[in-house]
Design a protein around this motif. Structure first.
Motif, PDB file in Angstrom:
ATOM      1  N   TYR A 108       0.926  -1.157  -0.085  1.00 20.56           N
ATOM      2  CA  TYR A 108      -0.164   0.030   0.006  1.00 20.56           C
ATOM      3  C   TYR A 108       0.842   1.259  -0.134  1.00 20.56           C
ATOM      4  O   TYR A 108       0.636   2.305  -0.503  1.00 20.56           O
ATOM      5  N   SER A 140      -3.221   4.288  -8.467  1.00 16.75           N
ATOM      6  CA  SER A 140      -4.901   4.331  -7.991  1.00 16.75           C
ATOM      7  C   SER A 140      -5.227   2.994  -7.687  1.00 16.75           C
ATOM      8  O   SER A 140      -4.458   1.831  -7.724  1.00 16.75           O
ATOM      9  N   LYS A 141      -6.578   2.902  -7.303  1.00 21.81           N
ATOM     10  CA  LYS A 141      -7.373   1.579  -7.170  1.00 21.81           C
ATOM     11  C   LYS A 141      -7.063   0.464  -8.067  1.00 21.81           C
ATOM     12  O   LYS A 141      -6.936  -0.698  -7.906  1.00 21.81           O
ATOM     13  N   GLN A 160      -3.659  -1.072  -8.183  1.00 23.28           N
ATOM     14  CA  GLN A 160      -3.590  -2.048  -7.016  1.00 23.28           C
ATOM     15  C   GLN A 160      -4.358  -3.222  -7.638  1.00 23.28           C
ATOM     16  O   GLN A 160      -3.831  -4.446  -7.126  1.00 23.28           O
TER      17      GLN A 160
END
Length: 170
Positions: A69, A78-79, A82
């Motif tokens: 993270y 960004s998500k 990830q």
């Protein structure tokens, strides 16, 4: 009894290596080794080594997530990046990436999250430079987390040896 001791030390050594290397069980093998030795010896003098092993195992779980993270956030991922890294990791773990001429699944575990993060970021932002930065950030965070987790696992193994060596060899 000495044979069991050396077998468990070897098992915990594999656990210490596994804490550094993705895809190999890590600190849980150290916990298992301490518990088995405790069962064999009645847990005499194992309070501190068992506590350390359990704390290292729990910390390792948290470190894996936090380091990835942190790397992602630091690189501006960004998500999507990830999620792409997680999908890439799973593809690398299960060998679904095209066969690599060297390194096998260990290399796939590094390349998978990198490619996954880059693809996720490209789908979201369509900016190759930012996607590459996010991918590298996620991988660097993961690697740094493995270094910390592995160092803690080695420390747990050393604590076990310090507390049990005199008992076994003395």
């Amino acid at each position: 009894m000495v044979g069991l001791y050396w077998f468990l030390v070897a098992l915990m050594g594999v656990g210490a290596i596994g804490a550094f290397v993705p895809g190999i069980p890590g600190a849980i093998l150290i916990v298992i080794g301490v518990v088995v030795w405790g069962i064999a010896t009645g847990f005499a003098g194992l309070g501190f080594p068992l506590t350390v092993a359990i704390l290292v195992f729990l910390a390792g779980i948290g470190i894996d997530f936090l380091a990835t993270y942190w790397g992602a956030r630091r690189a501006g991922a960004s998500k999507w990046g990830q999620i792409g890294a997680i999908v890439g990791l799973l593809l690398g773990v299960f060998g679904l990436l095209p066969a690599l001429p060297f390194g096998g699944p260990i290399v796939g575990l590094i390349i998978g999250p990198l490619l996954g993060a880059i693809i996720g970021e490209l789908l979201y932002q369509r900016d190759l430079r930012r996607a590459l930065k996010a991918g590298v950030g996620i991988v660097v965070g993961s690697v740094m987390g493995k270094v910390v987790e592995g160092s803690l696992a080695v420390a747990a193994l050393i604590v076990f040896l310090l507390y049990t060596w005199p008992q076994v060899m003395g």
